[in-house]
Design a protein around this motif. Structure first.
Motif: not given
Lengths: 549, 340
Positions: A317-323, A325-328, B7-12
């Motif tokens: 979960k942390e990885d995706v959250e980090k990702e 914020s990076f993407l933002n 979360l993954r959907k958000e990232a995508d």
């Protein structure tokens, strides 16, 4: 030690082939030790029989695909044989069974080669593959080296035949096509005949043949009893060595060879010719000619298997959250327009192209081509060339990069009583490169000199940067002054630098002709001086002057 | 897990927005924009010097700053410092581990570094008091092979490793100052920006990342390659990045446009890129390949303008001297060649 040139050539090629062999083995399993093989004799026997059956079925399928023209002869080949279980059907278009998803570097190259090889064999767009009459026999399914080179130049947009031969030799070295009357796998731009390898034998199939296979093959060759199929010296040596190694199961190998010969005899003569040559080429790749003796089993050691990187790893979960914020952050970034970017690239290269020795010839000549170091002597001298002085006008960065430019800029600033900015900037640059233990002290010194109350060389910093900097100095490090440095740099760039470029100091140097600093020049000016003054001087003073020159 | 899916959907979705923003910036393509510029014409470079002395494959070379000296590393276990113009060997340094994969020359000219399968970066002092070249530091902390290293100064060095991280070291104390983690594949090479504020790394996860040295953060990621990125370099003005990959192509990415500008590829080039270097003006890119050749590209027009064929084995490393006068290629055939 004089070796025959041919041997040297072979050594080189053999080394190359060995090199490429290493590459080929990336995804194969390790070879079993000889001892283990002898133990698993029984299993192998059955396996071999199955494989041989599959082999011949495969080869028959090859024949049907490759030579639809010579189908009259292949009646016998179309025996009703049960389809092999594991091998997928070969499609008409792609003759490869490469997994298109496989992204290991070797497979990428094989796919590209196979694309070319498929195109080159195309009936309408490819090279003319035909049967050539020679002496008493017909040579089936060949193409000349020159044809291949021509096709490559036309279809792969290659201008230089040497390059086409280079690529062709690389493809041949992998075994995708081969000269019919030679063991050397390279492409020649002449009438030498080449034949294409059957897809069954393509390296992308990645099956590394074992020594037992090789033994069976060599044994088979000795049974075929035709002069053109006689073993070469190295092959005979290999066979002898294998016989010693497999002494206990030689009977089994012999039987296998016999079985293969029997099946071969049933095939059409032309097909056999082709198949034999393809099989021979296959072994040329996997058991190349070796001058040093026989291809050791050791050299076939597997190179590290290329494992695909952890792309498939599912993040926490942390990885995706980090990702996220990076993407933002990325989203918030302002993207410059392509046109602007292209413009800036063009301006930059245009500006610097005259300074690029690969594009514009240098004056004086490039020391490497002419062995004349005068170019560097000029660079090192105190008199920078006009071209170099002009470069300082490109940007503040360029001016400061060049030591002479830096000096001149400093001189200019001193004349304006604003040299503290540049001196501060240089001091911080120097501090960044100091060893860690000196950094704290240097930081303090810089503060005292440039920033403290009543500092001797007080610089003009805005309150925000000043606060940030004094905060940083509570724990002084290499980057404590970066904010201040950036601010001062911008100040210099927008203010002092522009004035510097317009100043007399710079313009004089930029426009000036080369001052005669040479011996002759000095003498001339002295002469002029003495001539103009000498007449009015007494003899003594004149002599004195001459002596001091 | 529902939350994970969300979360993954958000990232995508953010990724899609970024792609759209990038597309919006594409008011033209590089090819269209450069249509009118002067053509470079065929570039023919000749071998001027051959540096002989290594006994095995050369894996890396690096030019010194503002000098004719360069250092090369070979798997015969030697690091050799050459004076390229006279072809003399200035130093021949024996290494503890012969499995060396990279080497670097400090800008000051005082130090050289190397490393490889020993997972360490060894720093050698060339200007020792008694004239001998000795190991000054051994930087050990990586858990994977050392693929590349570059000096920032005599006190700091950045290394990239097969353990997927890049590290900034303090040489004096031999400790790690910053660990740059983020790649998902072996980091294969790195390059420092001309202003020493950023560096870029290329990895086996097919992406290149831009890192801020001071802030310890990845600023940008560039993708597009279809295979491992083996070589990476900055465009001379520091605003663009050039990468070379096993998929036999090189790509140019712009930092401010945050996207790929152009790909350098040709159907007759099948072998992966092992190394690359831009010429001084950036107008030319020299790329070394597995097929023993070096291809020279016109950076802006993406046309091949030259080939350097002279090595008998893979070209493993290439570098252009700081004054742009010459380029040096190192190969598995154990020779270094100087071209211009």
């Amino acid at each position: 030690m004089a070796e025959a040139p041919q041997q040297q050539q072979e050594v080189k090629e053999e080394e190359e082939e060995e090199e490429q062999q290493q590459e080929v083995k990336e995804e194969e399993e390790e070879q079993q030790q000889e001892m283990e093989q002898q133990e698993k004799e029984q299993q192998e026997k059955e396996q071999q029989e199955e494989e041989n059956q599959e082999e011949e079925q495969q080869e028959e399928e090859q024949q049907e695909e490759e030579q639809p023209d010579s189908s009259e002869g292949s009646e016998e080949a179309k025996e009703s044989v049960p389809m092999p279980k594991a091998r997928p059907l070969l499609s008409m278009r792609s003759m490869s069974i490469v997994d298109p998803e496989d992204k290991s570097p070797n497979m990428i190259v094989y796919r590209k080669i196979e694309d070319i090889v498929t195109r080159i064999q195309d009936e309408t767009e490819g090279v003319p593959i035909r049967t050539v009459k020679s002496f008493m026999t017909k040579i089936p399914s060949v193409v000349t080296g020159a044809d291949i080179v021509q096709w490559m130049m036309k279809n792969l947009a290659i201008e230089d035949p040497a390059e086409a031969m280079h690529i062709g030799s690389l493809i041949a070295a992998q075994g995708y096509f081969f000269p019919i009357s030679d063991h050397v796998l390279s492409l020649k731009d002449d009438g030498t005949f080449y034949r294409f390898q059957a897809p069954y034998f393509w390296p992308s199939n990645c099956w590394e043949p074992e020594n037992t296979d090789y033994a069976i093959y060599l044994c088979k060759r000795t049974m075929q009893n035709k002069t053109r199929l006689e073993l070469a010296d190295y092959e005979a040596e290999n066979l002898a060595r294998l016989q010693r190694a497999f002494a206990r199961k030689w009977e089994f190998i012999y039987m296998q060879a016999e079985a293969q010969v029997k099946i071969d005899r049933k095939k059409d003569k032309t097909e056999r010719k082709i198949l034999d040559s393809q099989e021979r080429a296959f072994w040329d790749v996997h058991r190349p000619v070796s001058v040093y003796g026989l291809a050791e089993e050791g050299t076939q050691a597997q190179s590290p298997i290329h494992t695909p990187s952890h792309l498939g790893r599912k993040g926490t979960k942390e990885d995706v959250e980090k990702e996220i914020s990076f993407l933002n952050l990325q989203l918030d970034r302002h993207c410059m327009k392509m046109s602007k970017v292209a413009d800036s690239l063009m301006t930059y290269t245009e500006q610097y192209m005259e300074y690029d020795p690969f594009v514009t010839a240098t004056e004086p000549s490039n020391p490497w081509s002419s062995d004349d170091p005068s170019f560097w002597d000029v660079e090192a001298s105190k008199e920078p060339s006009q071209q170099r002085v002009r470069k300082w006008g490109f940007s503040l960065q360029e001016a400061l990069k060049d030591h002479a430019g830096q000096e001149l800029f400093l001189k200019f600033l001193e004349s304006e009583f604003s040299s503290e900015n540049l001196r501060f900037w240089l001091a911080v640059q120097d501090m960044k490169r100091r060893p860690q233990q000196e950094v704290a002290q240097r930081a303090q010194e810089i503060w005292t000199e440039f920033l403290a109350e009543g500092a001797p060389s007080s610089i003009n910093l805005d309150s925000h940067s000043y606060e940030r900097t004094s905060h940083n100095l509570k724990d002084p490090g290499r980057y404590s002054y970066v904010d201040a440095q950036d601010h001062i740099y911008k100040l210099m760039k927008s203010d002092s630098y522009a004035r510097f470029l317009r100043s007399n100091l710079y313009q004089d140097l930029l426009m000036a002709r080369k001052k005669p600093e040479t011996e002759q020049g000095r003498r001339t000016s002295l002469e002029k001086f003495t001539r103009s003054v000498g007449k009015s001087l007494t003899g003594k003073r004149l002599t004195g002057l001459m002596q001091s020159s | 897990m529902d939350e994970m899916d969300q979360l993954r959907k958000e990232a995508d979705s953010i990724k899609d927005q970024i792609t759209a923003a990038r597309k919006a910036g594409q008011d033209t393509s590089l090819q269209e924009a450069v249509a009118g510029i002067t053509v470079v014409g065929r570039v023919q470079l000749k071998t001027r010097k051959t540096l002989r002395g290594h006994l095995a494959k050369i894996y890396a070379m690096h030019w010194g700053t503002d000098t004719t000296l360069c250092v090369s590393a070979s798997q015969d276990g030697k690091l050799i410092v050459w004076d390229s113009i006279s072809t003399n060997k200035v130093n021949a340094i024996p290494l503890k581990s012969s499995w060396v994969m990279t080497c670097a020359y400090a800008p000051s000219g005082n130090l050289v570094a190397c490393g490889g399968l020993d997972n360490m970066c060894s720093i050698y002092n060339l200007k020792g008091k008694d004239g001998n070249v000795k190991v000054m530091r051994e930087l050990a902390a990586h858990t994977g092979y050392l693929s590349c290293c570059r000096f920032l100064s005599d006190s700091e060095i950045i290394t990239s490793s097969g353990d997927c991280t890049c590290v900034l070291w303090d040489i004096e104390t031999g400790t790690q100052k910053t660990v740059f983690a983020g790649h998902q594949g072996d980091c294969m090479s790195l390059a420092v920006s001309p202003d020493f504020k950023f560096f870029i790394s290329g990895a086996c996860d097919f992406t290149a990342k831009l890192w801020d040295i001071r802030e310890d953060a990845c600023r940008q990621t560039f993708s597009g390659h279809e295979s491992d990125i083996n070589a990476i370099g900055f465009f001379p003005n520091g605003n663009a990045v050039i990468t070379g990959s096993d998929d036999a192509t090189c790509k140019l990415y712009d930092l401010r446009a945050d996207q790929e500008l152009i790909t350098y590829q040709d159907s007759s080039i099948m072998c992966g890129v092992t190394s690359l270097a831009p010429s001084l003006s950036g107008r030319l890119i020299l790329a070394g390949h597995d097929d023993f050749n070096v291809n020279i590209w016109d950076t802006l027009k993406a046309e091949r303008v030259g080939v350097l064929a002279g090595h008998d084995n893979r070209v493993s490393c290439i570098g252009v001297s700081t004054d742009g006068m010459a380029c040096c290629t190192g190969s598995w055939d154990s020779f270094l060649k100087i071209w211009n």
